[in-house]
Design a protein around this motif. Structure first.
Motif, PDB file in Angstrom:
ATOM      1  N   GLU A 101      50.259  50.121  22.675  1.00 25.29           N
ATOM      2  CA  GLU A 101      51.197  49.444  23.563  1.00 25.29           C
ATOM      3  C   GLU A 101      50.488  49.002  24.834  1.00 25.29           C
ATOM      4  O   GLU A 101      49.551  49.650  25.304  1.00 25.29           O
ATOM      5  CB  GLU A 101      52.374  50.357  23.906  1.00 25.29           C
ATOM      6  N   LEU A 102      50.942  47.884  25.356  1.00 19.90           N
ATOM      7  CA  LEU A 102      50.420  47.365  26.620  1.00 19.90           C
ATOM      8  C   LEU A 102      50.996  48.184  27.763  1.00 19.90           C
ATOM      9  O   LEU A 102      52.215  48.361  27.860  1.00 19.90           O
ATOM     10  CB  LEU A 102      50.801  45.891  26.768  1.00 19.90           C
ATOM     11  N   VAL A 103      50.113  48.681  28.646  1.00 22.45           N
ATOM     12  CA  VAL A 103      50.542  49.518  29.764  1.00 22.45           C
ATOM     13  C   VAL A 103      50.631  48.715  31.054  1.00 22.45           C
ATOM     14  O   VAL A 103      51.607  48.804  31.799  1.00 22.45           O
ATOM     15  CB  VAL A 103      49.586  50.713  29.952  1.00 22.45           C
ATOM     16  N   SER A 104      49.595  47.900  31.342  1.00 26.61           N
ATOM     17  CA  SER A 104      49.588  47.173  32.607  1.00 26.61           C
ATOM     18  C   SER A 104      48.655  45.982  32.530  1.00 26.61           C
ATOM     19  O   SER A 104      47.738  45.929  31.697  1.00 26.61           O
ATOM     20  CB  SER A 104      49.150  48.089  33.761  1.00 26.61           C
ATOM     21  N   THR A 105      48.894  45.012  33.413  1.00 22.86           N
ATOM     22  CA  THR A 105      48.013  43.861  33.600  1.00 22.86           C
ATOM     23  C   THR A 105      47.903  43.595  35.094  1.00 22.86           C
ATOM     24  O   THR A 105      48.841  43.860  35.849  1.00 22.86           O
ATOM     25  CB  THR A 105      48.561  42.599  32.898  1.00 22.86           C
ATOM     26  N   ALA A 106      46.753  43.078  35.505  1.00 24.74           N
ATOM     27  CA  ALA A 106      46.565  42.736  36.919  1.00 24.74           C
ATOM     28  C   ALA A 106      45.489  41.672  37.018  1.00 24.74           C
ATOM     29  O   ALA A 106      44.423  41.789  36.403  1.00 24.74           O
ATOM     30  CB  ALA A 106      46.166  43.967  37.740  1.00 24.74           C
ATOM     31  N   VAL A 107      45.758  40.629  37.774  1.00 27.80           N
ATOM     32  CA  VAL A 107      44.779  39.573  38.033  1.00 27.80           C
ATOM     33  C   VAL A 107      44.127  39.853  39.384  1.00 27.80           C
ATOM     34  O   VAL A 107      44.818  40.047  40.383  1.00 27.80           O
ATOM     35  CB  VAL A 107      45.434  38.186  38.035  1.00 27.80           C
ATOM     36  N   LYS A 108      42.788  39.903  39.394  1.00 28.72           N
ATOM     37  CA  LYS A 108      42.046  40.172  40.622  1.00 28.72           C
ATOM     38  C   LYS A 108      40.944  39.139  40.773  1.00 28.72           C
ATOM     39  O   LYS A 108      40.501  38.522  39.794  1.00 28.72           O
ATOM     40  CB  LYS A 108      41.449  41.583  40.602  1.00 28.72           C
ATOM     41  N   GLU A 109      40.480  38.977  41.992  1.00 28.45           N
ATOM     42  CA  GLU A 109      39.404  38.029  42.268  1.00 28.45           C
ATOM     43  C   GLU A 109      38.076  38.772  42.248  1.00 28.45           C
ATOM     44  O   GLU A 109      37.881  39.767  42.945  1.00 28.45           O
ATOM     45  CB  GLU A 109      39.613  37.386  43.646  1.00 28.45           C
ATOM     46  N   GLY A 110      37.146  38.299  41.402  1.00 27.72           N
ATOM     47  CA  GLY A 110      35.821  38.887  41.325  1.00 27.72           C
ATOM     48  C   GLY A 110      34.763  37.914  41.800  1.00 27.72           C
ATOM     49  O   GLY A 110      35.068  36.790  42.212  1.00 27.72           O
ATOM     50  N   ARG A 111      33.508  38.337  41.730  1.00 27.75           N
ATOM     51  CA  ARG A 111      32.408  37.467  42.159  1.00 27.75           C
ATOM     52  C   ARG A 111      32.317  36.202  41.307  1.00 27.75           C
ATOM     53  O   ARG A 111      31.858  35.163  41.775  1.00 27.75           O
ATOM     54  CB  ARG A 111      31.086  38.232  42.094  1.00 27.75           C
ATOM     55  N   SER A 112      32.753  36.312  40.051  1.00 23.85           N
ATOM     56  CA  SER A 112      32.660  35.168  39.141  1.00 23.85           C
ATOM     57  C   SER A 112      33.980  34.411  39.038  1.00 23.85           C
ATOM     58  O   SER A 112      34.121  33.523  38.206  1.00 23.85           O
ATOM     59  CB  SER A 112      32.232  35.660  37.751  1.00 23.85           C
ATOM     60  N   GLY A 113      34.965  34.763  39.888  1.00 24.28           N
ATOM     61  CA  GLY A 113      36.265  34.110  39.822  1.00 24.28           C
ATOM     62  C   GLY A 113      37.345  35.108  39.434  1.00 24.28           C
ATOM     63  O   GLY A 113      37.182  36.318  39.586  1.00 24.28           O
ATOM     64  N   GLU A 114      38.444  34.607  38.917  1.00 21.67           N
ATOM     65  CA  GLU A 114      39.558  35.480  38.579  1.00 21.67           C
ATOM     66  C   GLU A 114      39.249  36.337  37.356  1.00 21.67           C
ATOM     67  O   GLU A 114      38.636  35.878  36.390  1.00 21.67           O
ATOM     68  CB  GLU A 114      40.814  34.645  38.309  1.00 21.67           C
ATOM     69  N   LEU A 115      39.707  37.572  37.420  1.00 22.80           N
ATOM     70  CA  LEU A 115      39.546  38.521  36.324  1.00 22.80           C
ATOM     71  C   LEU A 115      40.910  39.096  35.980  1.00 22.80           C
ATOM     72  O   LEU A 115      41.720  39.384  36.874  1.00 22.80           O
ATOM     73  CB  LEU A 115      38.593  39.657  36.712  1.00 22.80           C
ATOM     74  N   LEU A 116      41.151  39.268  34.704  1.00 18.84           N
ATOM     75  CA  LEU A 116      42.390  39.870  34.238  1.00 18.84           C
ATOM     76  C   LEU A 116      42.080  41.276  33.720  1.00 18.84           C
ATOM     77  O   LEU A 116      41.305  41.445  32.780  1.00 18.84           O
ATOM     78  CB  LEU A 116      43.011  39.034  33.117  1.00 18.84           C
ATOM     79  N   PHE A 117      42.698  42.281  34.352  1.00 15.90           N
ATOM     80  CA  PHE A 117      42.533  43.667  33.941  1.00 15.90           C
ATOM     81  C   PHE A 117      43.731  44.055  33.063  1.00 15.90           C
ATOM     82  O   PHE A 117      44.885  43.890  33.459  1.00 15.90           O
ATOM     83  CB  PHE A 117      42.454  44.590  35.162  1.00 15.90           C
ATOM     84  N   VAL A 118      43.428  44.575  31.880  1.00  9.81           N
ATOM     85  CA  VAL A 118      44.453  44.942  30.912  1.00  9.81           C
ATOM     86  C   VAL A 118      44.225  46.393  30.486  1.00  9.81           C
ATOM     87  O   VAL A 118      43.100  46.784  30.170  1.00  9.81           O
ATOM     88  CB  VAL A 118      44.400  44.026  29.666  1.00  9.81           C
ATOM     89  N   THR A 119      45.281  47.189  30.480  1.00  7.61           N
ATOM     90  CA  THR A 119      45.208  48.561  29.984  1.00  7.61           C
ATOM     91  C   THR A 119      46.113  48.691  28.770  1.00  7.61           C
ATOM     92  O   THR A 119      47.296  48.343  28.817  1.00  7.61           O
ATOM     93  CB  THR A 119      45.625  49.578  31.059  1.00  7.61           C
ATOM     94  N   VAL A 120      45.533  49.193  27.677  1.00  8.78           N
ATOM     95  CA  VAL A 120      46.261  49.408  26.428  1.00  8.78           C
ATOM     96  C   VAL A 120      46.234  50.902  26.116  1.00  8.78           C
ATOM     97  O   VAL A 120      45.180  51.538  26.204  1.00  8.78           O
ATOM     98  CB  VAL A 120      45.633  48.604  25.268  1.00  8.78           C
TER      99      VAL A 120
END
Length: 268
Positions: A101-120
């Motif tokens: 099951e999907l627990v969480s998602t979060a979009v953050k800004e990294g050195r290479s641009g936007e990053l999507l963090f996903v926890t399953v």
């Protein structure tokens, strides 16, 4: 811009009888004896595998779409870490259900641009009883490669840790681990793709392999691990000498050339 509005995949269950062959194969890869009837923590990664048709794979070797794969263009995936709690071990011959099951998602800004963090989260059940819970943290980015690959170091890392396992993951070992986990990501076996498309300086050692190697230290010392947390810090590349270090106080790490910490972990 990463946009996953409306992406909310439903939980999914898979049931499998735990076979002895994958554990024996991984033990051979690690040059150790096969485990007994109980699977060591994290060795469940050899089971409940997705096996999509070839036509459903993208240019990077990953599936183009999947229940817990975010719907973003030119998706690039990185393994960031995870956690595991073991109430009872998975055993050879058990019939086990894994609920994902999907627990969480979060979009953050990294050195290479936007990053999507996903926890399953993966919950493992035997006869309807929860026996283990694992969470995986994954990072996704989209777009073209970032920068030119730097030349990797091959200096042997120094360590005086109480427990030490020295390793060099050559392309053959990486290929075997990819085969065991049915991982077709080309960064682990296609050097041209890894360097010219993904921007790495060489083939990438699998994050899950590094995590399993961390747990080899307490396992070989006779410690029964019931909780684990680990975090990927930097990649390790093929043919780089690295050291897996640890101590009975529960601290583990992967040390890459130049003393760079590639992964940290704690266990109890």
């Amino acid at each position: 811009m990463i946009d996953i509005e409306g992406w909310s995949p439903a939980p999914h269950e898979t049931t499998e009888t735990i076979d002895a062959a994958p554990a024996a194969a991984l033990a051979g890869l690690l040059d150790t004896d096969p485990p007994g009837p109980e699977l060591p923590p994290l060795w469940q990664w050899l089971h409940f595998l997705d096996r999509p048709p070839q036509r459903d794979l993208g240019p990077d070797g990953h599936p183009l779409a999947g229940r817990h794969l975010p719907p973003i263009p030119d998706r690039r995936r990185m393994f960031a870490g995870g956690r595991l709690i073991v109430r009872e071990p998975l055993r050879i011959g058990d019939t086990v259900t894994r609920r994902a099951e999907l627990v969480s998602t979060a979009v953050k800004e990294g050195r290479s641009g936007e990053l999507l963090f996903v926890t399953v989260r993966h919950t493992f059940l035997r006869d309807g009883t929860k026996i283990a819970v694992e969470e995986q943290d994954l990072v996704y980015r989209c777009g073209d490669q970032v920068g030119r690959p730097a030349r990797p170091s091959f200096k042997i890392p120094e360590t005086d840790a109480p427990w030490t396992l020295r390793m060099t993951a050559d392309p053959v070992l990486l290929f075997r681990f990819s085969a065991l986990t049915y991982n077709a990501h080309r960064i682990h076996y296609d050097e041209t793709y890894a360097t010219q498309v993904e921007g790495h300086p060489g083939l990438v050692v699998h994050g899950p392999l590094l995590a399993i190697l961390c747990l080899e230290l307490p396992r070989r010392e006779g410690h029964k691990v019931t909780e684990l947390s680990f975090r990927s810090r930097r990649p390790v590349y093929a043919d780089q000498p690295f050291a897996v270090t640890g101590s009975p106080d529960g601290e583990l790490a992967v040390v890459a050339p130049g003393g760079v910490t590639a992964m940290t972990a704690t266990f109890s």
